[in-house]
Scaffold this active site. Structure first.
Site, PDB file in Angstrom:
ATOM      1  N   GLY A  74    -123.978   1.183 -71.661  1.00  0.00           N
ATOM      2  CA  GLY A  74    -123.302   2.153 -72.882  1.00  0.00           C
ATOM      3  C   GLY A  74    -122.008   2.579 -72.323  1.00  0.00           C
ATOM      4  N   ASP A  89    -115.296  -7.901 -75.063  1.00  0.00           N
ATOM      5  CA  ASP A  89    -113.970  -8.324 -74.566  1.00  0.00           C
ATOM      6  C   ASP A  89    -113.010  -7.085 -74.190  1.00  0.00           C
ATOM      7  OD1 ASP A  89    -114.132  -7.832 -77.300  1.00  0.00           O
ATOM      8  OD2 ASP A  89    -112.306  -9.204 -77.669  1.00  0.00           O
ATOM      9  N   LEU A 133    -111.779  -6.937 -81.570  1.00  0.00           N
ATOM     10  CA  LEU A 133    -111.433  -5.631 -81.923  1.00  0.00           C
ATOM     11  C   LEU A 133    -112.449  -4.768 -80.971  1.00  0.00           C
ATOM     12  CD1 LEU A 133    -111.912  -6.358 -86.083  1.00  0.00           C
ATOM     13  CD2 LEU A 133    -109.975  -5.688 -84.588  1.00  0.00           C
ATOM     14  N   GLU A 191    -115.743   0.807 -54.881  1.00  0.00           N
ATOM     15  CA  GLU A 191    -117.041   1.800 -54.859  1.00  0.00           C
ATOM     16  C   GLU A 191    -117.508   1.571 -56.143  1.00  0.00           C
ATOM     17  OE1 GLU A 191    -113.779   2.780 -54.151  1.00  0.00           O
ATOM     18  OE2 GLU A 191    -113.782   3.106 -51.993  1.00  0.00           O
ATOM     19  N   PHE A 214    -115.053   9.168 -51.691  1.00  0.00           N
ATOM     20  CA  PHE A 214    -114.909   7.921 -52.551  1.00  0.00           C
ATOM     21  C   PHE A 214    -115.925   7.805 -53.320  1.00  0.00           C
ATOM     22  CE2 PHE A 214    -111.808   7.008 -48.687  1.00  0.00           C
ATOM     23  CZ  PHE A 214    -110.794   7.624 -49.160  1.00  0.00           C
ATOM     24  N   ARG A 227    -118.186  14.377 -40.259  1.00  0.00           N
ATOM     25  CA  ARG A 227    -117.433  13.390 -39.052  1.00  0.00           C
ATOM     26  C   ARG A 227    -117.780  13.943 -37.658  1.00  0.00           C
ATOM     27  NH1 ARG A 227    -112.597  13.413 -36.967  1.00  0.00           N
ATOM     28  NH2 ARG A 227    -111.539  11.315 -36.400  1.00  0.00           N
TER      29      ARG A 227
END
Lengths: 606, 606
Positions: free
Chosen positions: B114, B145, B177, B355, B380, B463
């Site tokens: 959806g 489309d 459309l 991602e 990300f 990190r």
């Protein structure tokens, strides 16, 4: 402008500077800079018409570094051009403007980059605004090959072709190697070329280390009537034998000592200085501006959805303020941004179903002095969250985002169309304003406030029609609230916004009949919020109940909790279970955010 | 299986049912269903090998409706096939499983759709898992489309080609459309065909209302060694003169009475029943499973980043639990998911820099019984927020997301690479678990817990290297916390997680020297959180200070505020200004989340 040998030598100098500055910093991406040295040399010292004394970019070409990790060579090119005079050896230091990825602390940087695949969309927005204004300066955007895997690149390619942005020239630095290994298509330039052609672009494939070939390609691009893509085959780490075209060298500086010395020796001396001759286009672009002032004209008793009022306000801006532009993602008949298009079709950009690109072009337009207003269903803005996050770091003067169809109150369409995380998402940004009007008057005034405010402003609108609450001349300053019901005997304070405010008012009525007085606050400004009023309510009543058509986390409830913490009991009524299709009233009840639910919560508290 | 006339008649019946059910519901998208009636008829009653009694999809083809707004015709096709026996006229009712957009309340629906442009990625994930298991059943995905404008569609196209997913067949219902107007390319089927070809697919263009042509195209798809795209030219609202190929009819049901009667009359009677012959593929797929049990083996005094420990845990799962699969977005050498790849390369999918698709394929894999673990830089994951939101509504059995490089403590790379909104984003989901380990032992146990837990689990890793805090046999249940420092005289409680926990421990030491006792809590389980321990701390100490390498909104501070509200004073230390490049220690200090900042905050409180 400059001869090819000089440009090649400048490229070599930029390489040396990129290596030296990253080695000095002890981190960074020298090899990603080295592959694009000739491209930068040709762009900055030959192709682009610009004035190193004037970062405004007026009557000049502009540059976007989409592969933001190559910042060191951008700083080097700006320094060599005389556009900045920072010490390149301060790269990545906390006291330096020369950040690890480009940010507008350096005024030549229009948008922060470093999350890949975003440069083309913002370049499109700049190019679109330039066409609108008659600004002849072109937009150059330099991308990595790895980032072409981001779908947003193809959204941006589509938008550029669809809008005939012949003033966009994108270059792919095809260096074959990504962060953790080779890219999917390595040196197959024809793959990228075929894709751009399939998306309606003109293209050229060149050896990205051949100055003459690059010049030719740029000349071809200037002649094209379409957006132009140059696929430049290059070698990562070009010029230094032990890193050139080698895996394992992404984001790794060369070590001081032998490694650095050897690299610089291999590159050879590059004692060259090139002067950028200031060049401008002739035509002075038109940038008309008009007043941003919106006067609502509703009557009490009318029922108007806040999304409709958003559209009405947009129509007024379309008429009075030519600096405003609107973009939408094929939802303009639901968000009502179509009302802007009806008045000023030339200032409306149809973004189709591509929300990342929609936010990217809006950001690009803002750098050209526009006040962009981008709208779609609130839930679909989640698609563009990385673009929105990056837009914060771009510090735009203006950027208005509107999300319609908030929460379960949309009803039958079901969870996929219900925004339940948008307040959290927009509040969490390091800098943002979040507005959530409940009636049409407030909605129009929120649009006015948003278009005037600096930075990113999010407006959340609702699908259902709601009654007019406020007089047309009511003021809604950012950071304010409205206390709609209050007495000296208020037992509990109810804080709502949007559809839940009306539930709170109904609850107030029902409780009043039973002799229970409650205070009702309209928190139309969710961020910043009116801490004083909330703290006063916390002190004057026994508890606060927040009620929101949103997740219980990161929305109104937690915003209130954070400011009143410690001073009162607090209950958060919010959507805690996965919703399903149903009538809006059924859903408000099922998720415990209806008037009945509020009444129950108040009784339980007392 | 069925003859063409019968299939055409079934298409007409599906049209009638789509119209009738949306008219009865008073909302929905009948015209979007009508364009694809023949496609559905041919797929469900001829092309697909499946068993309407068995929604598992084992040894059978499966179907994904990417254009989720066409749910009514999916319900109709399932009903006519005998796969469900719900009353179609309950569409969109709160007590019905037949929601406005498909959700797995109906077991034939594997993923909620959806939000457009997501079906192909999840189909890719299913197809990838099927190749891995030797499951011969194919995956059909039907798109609109309009949604081809979403970049994620091209990410999905890329992944399918790159992984040679010849078991994927995508169909574009090219009805010209969109919601608010014509699509960009209207009926130019060649545009879509050229793009798919440029992305490495085989294709066919057909008249989407021609049953024989559709059958041919599907047969061609079965023979292809590549993913196959069918561009089916259709008319929106096909078969009813006053809506066919007309603008203004998106998402609009026909009115009861004359409008409905006329439409049904134009479609004509369609009294047909077709039986789907249960068909299965021969080969029994292998779905090996093994124990998910991780035993950390660290020594006190070691310094190990939680991201490294995540990788170490993944390597163990790769070895012991063949149901686990890992995906990454070209960051495997930073997230350390490369350690999984080293052990089980065939169960590792490289997602490159895309991602949205990465999360989509992970979700698809989960529907095939896998325990997928997807990782990239935490910032990300914001790119995939809409996919993650939709994944919640798909109610996956398992889906582990890991975001590395949290917060300003990454240092020199600057704001573009710093996740400061991820806790807010993940907490705001209506259903989710959020874990934030501080040391390597906890990180490994969090991976174990995440891989065992139901639903979506987010793990935030950091990190910098950090010291080992815990014994290897320490247990870290979801919803727990660890009180690392406590005394009877604690004046203030400090709550941290990740890098800030170590700052809190340092602050504890410094304050202790001055005779100030503070409690220190490791909130490794951010959601659900250990409300009892926090409330006890609130009661036993004079104030709570939370400290997090994250935005002050939607993260640890507000999570704590929401549970202790009313019982104590609370201060939230978090990143409140746009960060810049710098050393991690400089940044922790600059943003007020260092040990010094905590000491200052404690002193101020007392």
């Amino acid at each position: 402008m400059a001869d090819n040998a000089a440009l090649a030598k400048m490229a070599q100098k930029l390489r040396r500077l990129s290596i030296e500055s990253t080695t000095e910093a002890g981190s960074g991406h020298p090899t990603s800079c080295m592959s694009m040295a000739e491209i930068m040399s040709v762009l900055f010292f030959d192709e682009m018409r610009w004035d190193p004394r004037d970062p405004s970019g007026r009557r000049a070409d502009i540059f976007v570094l989409s592969k933001g990790h190559a910042a060191p060579i951008l700083w080097a090119a700006l320094k060599e051009s005389g556009a900045i005079d920072d010490d390149l050896m301060t790269l990545r230091r906390h006291d330096s403007r020369l950040e690890g990825h480009p940010t507008p602390l350096v005024p030549w940087v229009r948008v922060t980059t470093g999350s890949l695949g975003q440069g083309l969309s913002v370049a499109d927005g700049m190019a679109w605004a330039r066409k609108l204004d008659g600004e002849q300066g072109r937009v150059y955007v330099l991308m990595g090959d790895g980032e072409a895997a981001e779908g947003s690149v193809w959204e941006g390619s589509e938008f550029a072709a669809c809008n005939k942005l012949s003033n966009v020239c994108a270059i792919i630095d095809l260096n074959r190697l990504g962060q953790s290994g080779p890219t999917m298509h390595q040196h197959h330039a024809e793959v990228y070329e075929r894709r751009w052609q399939a998306f309606g672009w003109d293209t050229a494939v060149v050896d990205g280390h051949d100055v003459a070939a690059l010049k030719d390609a740029f000349a071809q691009a200037r002649r094209s009537s379409k957006p132009f893509g140059i696929v430049a085959r290059t070698l990562k780490g070009k010029g230094v034998s032990f890193v050139e075209d080698k895996e394992g060298w992404h984001g790794k500086p060369l070590k001081k000592g032998e490694e650095l010395t050897k690299a610089l020796a291999e590159l050879g001396e590059a004692n060259i200085t090139l002067k950028v001759e200031p060049r401008h286009y002739e035509a002075e672009p038109k940038r008309a501006e008009g007043p941003i002032e919106i006067k609502p004209a509703y009557e009490k008793g009318q029922e108007v959805a806040t999304r409709e009022a958003f559209g009405a306000a947009l129509a007024k801006l379309a008429k009075s303020a030519p600096q405003t532009v609107a973009v939408d993602g094929d939802t303009k008949n639901s968000t009502f941004s179509e009302k802007f298009k009806a008045v000023a079709p030339e200032r409306f950009a149809e973004g189709y179903i591509a929300e990342q690109n929609m936010v990217g072009i809006a950001l690009g337009m803002s750098t050209e002095g526009k006040v962009p207003i981008a709208s779609t269903f609130a839930c679909f803005l989640s698609r563009a969250y990385d673009f929105i996050r990056m837009a914060v770091y771009s510090r735009p003067k203006h950027l208005v985002l509107c999300g319609s169809h908030a929460g379960v109150s949309i009803g039958e369409d079901g969870p996929s169309q219900m925004a339940l995380e948008d307040l959290a998402m927009m509040r969490a940004l390091v800098k943002s304003t979040v507005l959530y009007p409940s009636d049409a008057v407030c909605a129009e005034k929120c649009v006015e406030a948003a278009a005037r405010a600096e930075g990113i402003v999010y407006i959340r609108t609702s699908r259902p029609k709601t009654p007019i609450l406020y007089a047309n001349d009511e003021a809604f300053p950012i950071g304010g609230s409205k206390t709609l019901r209050r007495s000296d005997k208020d037992a509990v304070t109810i804080v709502g916004a949007g559809v839940t405010l009306f539930e709170a008012l109904t609850a107030h009525e029902r409780l009043q009949k039973d002799g229970i007085a409650v205070r009702v606050i309209d928190l139309y400004s969710v961020q910043p919020l009116d801490a004083d009023t909330l703290r006063r309510a916390a002190a004057e009543t026994r508890a606060i109940i927040t009620v929101e058509d949103h997740s219980p986390r990161g929305g109104i409830g937690e915003a209130v909790a954070a400011v009143v913490g410690g001073s009162t009991r607090l209950e958060i009524l919010a959507v805690r279970e996965i919703p399903r299709s149903g009538k809006p009233t059924e859903l408000l009840e099922a998720h415990g955010i209806s008037a009945d639910a509020i009444v129950r919560a108040v009784r339980k508290m007392l």
